[in-house]
Design an enzyme around this catalytic site. Structure first.
Site, mmCIF file in Angstrom:
data_model
loop_
_atom_site.group_PDB
_atom_site.id
_atom_site.type_symbol
_atom_site.label_atom_id
_atom_site.label_comp_id
_atom_site.label_asym_id
_atom_site.label_seq_id
_atom_site.Cartn_x
_atom_site.Cartn_y
_atom_site.Cartn_z
ATOM 1 N N ASP A 3 73.152 7.873 28.591
ATOM 2 C CA ASP A 3 72.182 8.102 27.510
ATOM 3 C C ASP A 3 72.628 9.181 26.534
ATOM 4 O O ASP A 3 71.794 9.903 25.979
ATOM 5 C CB ASP A 3 70.792 8.471 28.071
ATOM 6 C CG ASP A 3 70.328 7.493 29.127
ATOM 7 O OD1 ASP A 3 70.511 6.289 28.910
ATOM 8 O OD2 ASP A 3 69.801 7.935 30.162
ATOM 9 N N LYS A 11 75.737 6.848 23.071
ATOM 10 C CA LYS A 11 76.976 6.092 22.900
ATOM 11 C C LYS A 11 76.791 4.961 21.906
ATOM 12 O O LYS A 11 77.680 4.656 21.129
ATOM 13 C CB LYS A 11 77.431 5.483 24.236
ATOM 14 C CG LYS A 11 77.962 6.487 25.215
ATOM 15 C CD LYS A 11 78.463 5.827 26.484
ATOM 16 C CE LYS A 11 77.374 5.240 27.343
ATOM 17 N NZ LYS A 11 76.457 6.205 27.954
ATOM 18 N N GLY A 71 71.803 0.015 28.046
ATOM 19 C CA GLY A 71 71.043 -0.586 26.960
ATOM 20 C C GLY A 71 71.145 0.266 25.727
ATOM 21 O O GLY A 71 71.060 1.480 25.823
ATOM 22 N N HIS A 72 71.407 -0.363 24.607
ATOM 23 C CA HIS A 72 71.279 0.408 23.384
ATOM 24 C C HIS A 72 70.705 -0.405 22.252
ATOM 25 O O HIS A 72 70.785 -1.627 22.234
ATOM 26 C CB HIS A 72 72.554 1.165 23.023
ATOM 27 C CG HIS A 72 73.741 0.314 22.778
ATOM 28 N ND1 HIS A 72 74.765 0.205 23.680
ATOM 29 C CD2 HIS A 72 74.064 -0.434 21.728
ATOM 30 C CE1 HIS A 72 75.671 -0.598 23.188
ATOM 31 N NE2 HIS A 72 75.278 -1.006 22.015
ATOM 32 N N GLN A 109 76.764 3.976 30.891
ATOM 33 C CA GLN A 109 76.444 5.110 31.778
ATOM 34 C C GLN A 109 77.334 6.332 31.444
ATOM 35 O O GLN A 109 77.785 6.446 30.317
ATOM 36 C CB GLN A 109 76.560 4.716 33.259
ATOM 37 C CG GLN A 109 75.480 3.760 33.720
ATOM 38 C CD GLN A 109 75.831 2.300 33.560
ATOM 39 O OE1 GLN A 109 76.945 1.898 33.788
ATOM 40 N NE2 GLN A 109 74.892 1.486 33.166
HETATM 41 P P1 IMP Z 1 71.602 1.449 38.904
HETATM 42 O O1 IMP Z 1 72.769 1.511 37.984
HETATM 43 O O2 IMP Z 1 70.459 0.636 38.363
HETATM 44 O O3 IMP Z 1 71.975 1.070 40.303
HETATM 45 O O4 IMP Z 1 70.995 2.952 39.040
HETATM 46 C C1 IMP Z 1 71.725 4.005 39.672
HETATM 47 C C2 IMP Z 1 71.543 5.305 38.918
HETATM 48 O O5 IMP Z 1 72.193 5.231 37.668
HETATM 49 C C3 IMP Z 1 70.086 5.671 38.607
HETATM 50 O O6 IMP Z 1 69.924 7.068 38.645
HETATM 51 C C4 IMP Z 1 69.910 5.162 37.182
HETATM 52 O O7 IMP Z 1 68.869 5.828 36.522
HETATM 53 C C5 IMP Z 1 71.270 5.510 36.625
HETATM 54 N N1 IMP Z 1 71.635 4.691 35.458
HETATM 55 C C6 IMP Z 1 72.072 3.419 35.456
HETATM 56 N N2 IMP Z 1 72.327 3.005 34.203
HETATM 57 C C7 IMP Z 1 72.073 4.042 33.400
HETATM 58 C C8 IMP Z 1 72.191 4.247 31.981
HETATM 59 O O8 IMP Z 1 72.607 3.377 31.218
HETATM 60 N N3 IMP Z 1 71.831 5.484 31.543
HETATM 61 C C9 IMP Z 1 71.414 6.471 32.371
HETATM 62 N N4 IMP Z 1 71.298 6.328 33.680
HETATM 63 C C10 IMP Z 1 71.625 5.129 34.204
#
Ligand code: IMP
Length: 423
Positions: A13, A16, A40-41, A223
């Site tokens: 977040d 990007k 997501g953006h 991420q």
């Molecule tokens: P998952 O990727 O859904 O398995 O989540 C694992 C961890 O990564 C959690 O803490 C989510 O909130 C975090 N996370 C996954 N994708 C994002 C993103 O695009 N931005 C911020 N945090 C993310």
């Protein structure tokens, strides 16, 4: 720009999307290589708002080939709905290429993400519940279903049958959940397969050829470094590799082909989900940053945890990604805060810790050591260069560069694509 990788330098977040969008306009090819629709953006182009989770935003610019590499996990319903929304706005999606080796997210992945999080109780990870982790688990277990399987009806049916049986056992017997319907899944995914088949190919070849022929190729990270499965704040991480090395594995390219690596960071720190966060602010400054910076998740809408900029984290990001530069976003969010703090190290039991700990349990009891900077009150949202910034903002940027030993190459001063300048 030749071959550039763009990665999140914090917990995701970092904004990007906007930087990707700026660079995508100059790119012949934009490549995603890890994660899925947990990212997501939002991109605003020609007055239309697009919400993209899987398709690289390069799709909005004529000519750019957009690759979803082998390391991405694909929810077919999500990618198809993105494609439909783009088509409805007149965007040509024939430039989308999906790797045959990319793994497919199935309904049992979504169910297991939800059920396993619930079963962890207070020890949950705070996942996005999009089935990402369970899909990568199947990949490692070597029972995953890939795009090349999905588009072959007989192969898909056989693999789906086997997996639904295994997963329904786990769903019902271990978690007491509702079983997944094999028939419905088969019917739905057959339809998805038909629609997606024309886009499936070996994208590693496409990427290699583009680089070899001197094209501008942009690797789009999702991420951030601290969410990396290997080097991040395990277990509070995602299941893929958001660091620059993830592009090599997830797009099938060698490391020597990627020349530049730009890390995106905010002028402060945020994170969603659980896990340690040394510079977190539970006070009115944290609340102010959340409100002014509109810090709510794009995928889940969750309020983001907010805190001061952490140079220990950025030094970690410089190291694990081999960053050649930083794009520092959202400088405007700090306007009006009279004293700004940057964490330069952690202190524990009288000792100073300068490198981000490899074991997050070591963060327990760590106190951030802060350096303080005078803030500014002037509006920075119209700045087009360093000369337009208040002296204290420039001092802040220069101090950050020194603390992390990496040049700041871009500064973001507002949400619009034009509110960004290169140094
Ligand atoms: P998952 O990727 O859904 O398995 O989540 C694992 C961890 O990564 C959690 O803490 C989510 O909130 C975090 N996370 C996954 N994708 C994002 C993103 O695009 N931005 C911020 N945090 C993310």
């Amino acid at each position: 720009m030749a071959v550039t990788a763009l990665v999140g330098a914090q917990w995701g977040d970092e904004g990007k999307g906007k930087v990707i969008d700026i660079l995508a306009q100059k790119s012949d090819m934009v490549v995603r290589a890890q994660g899925g629709n947990n990212a997501g953006h939002t991109v605003v182009a020609n007055g239309v708002t697009y919400k993209l989770r899987l398709i690289p935003s390069g799709i909005l610019y004529k000519g750019a080939v957009c690759v979803v590499g082998n390391g991405v996990v694909i929810d077919p319903a999500v990618i198809l709905s993105e494609m439909d929304a783009l088509k409805d706005s007149g965007v040509d999606v024939s430039r989308l290429k999906i790797d045959a080796r990319a793994h497919v997210i199935l309904p049992y992945h979504l169910a297991l993400d939800e059920l396993s999080e619930k079963a962890r109780g207070a020890g949950d990870i705070g996942t996005t519940k999009r089935g990402i982790g369970p899909c990568y688990m199947d990949k490692a277990e070597r029972i995953g279903i890939r795009m090349c399987d999905l588009i072959k009806p007989a192969v898909f049916e056989e693999k789906l049958k086997r997996n639904v049986e295994i997963k329904n056992n786990i769903i019902t017997k271990i978690y007491g959940g509702e079983p997944i319907s094999f028939e419905k899944t088969l019917a739905d995914y057959k339809q998805y397969a038909q629609k997606l088949a024309p886009y499936v190919c070996d994208t590693s070849v496409l990427v290699f050829n583009a680089i070899k022929s001197g094209k501008n190729v942009l690797f789009e990270g999702a991420q951030g470094a601290l969410l990396d499965l290997d080097v991040g704040t395990y277990p509070y991480v995602t299941s893929s590799h958001p660091v620059s090395g993830g592009f090599c594995v997830g797009a099938g390219v060698g490391p020597t082909l990627i020349k530049e690596c730009l890390g995106i960071a905010k002028a402060y720190t945020t994170r969603v989900g659980k896990g340690p966060f040394p510079t977190e602010l539970d006070d009115e400054i944290g609340e102010r940053i959340r409100t002014v910076g509109a810090e709510f998740g794009t995928v889940t809408g969750r309020p983001r945890r907010c805190g001061w900029l952490d140079a220990v984290i950025l030094r970690f990001a410089v190291r694990v990604n081999g960053l050649t530069g930083i794009a520092l976003n959202k400088l405007d969010t700090l306007t009006g805060i009279s004293k700004l703090k940057v964490c330069v190290a952690y202190k524990k039991d009288g000792a100073q810790i300068c490198d981000f700990p490899s074991d997050i349990s070591e963060l327990e009891g760590c106190e951030p050591v802060y350096e303080e900077f005078d803030g500014w009150t002037e509006d920075v949202t119209g700045a087009k260069s360093l000369n337009d910034l208040p002296a204290n903002a420039v001092k802040y940027l220069r101090a950050v560069e020194k603390l992390i030993d990496c040049p700041i190459k871009m500064v973001g001063v507002g949400p619009d694509r034009t509110q960004n300048f290169e140094i």
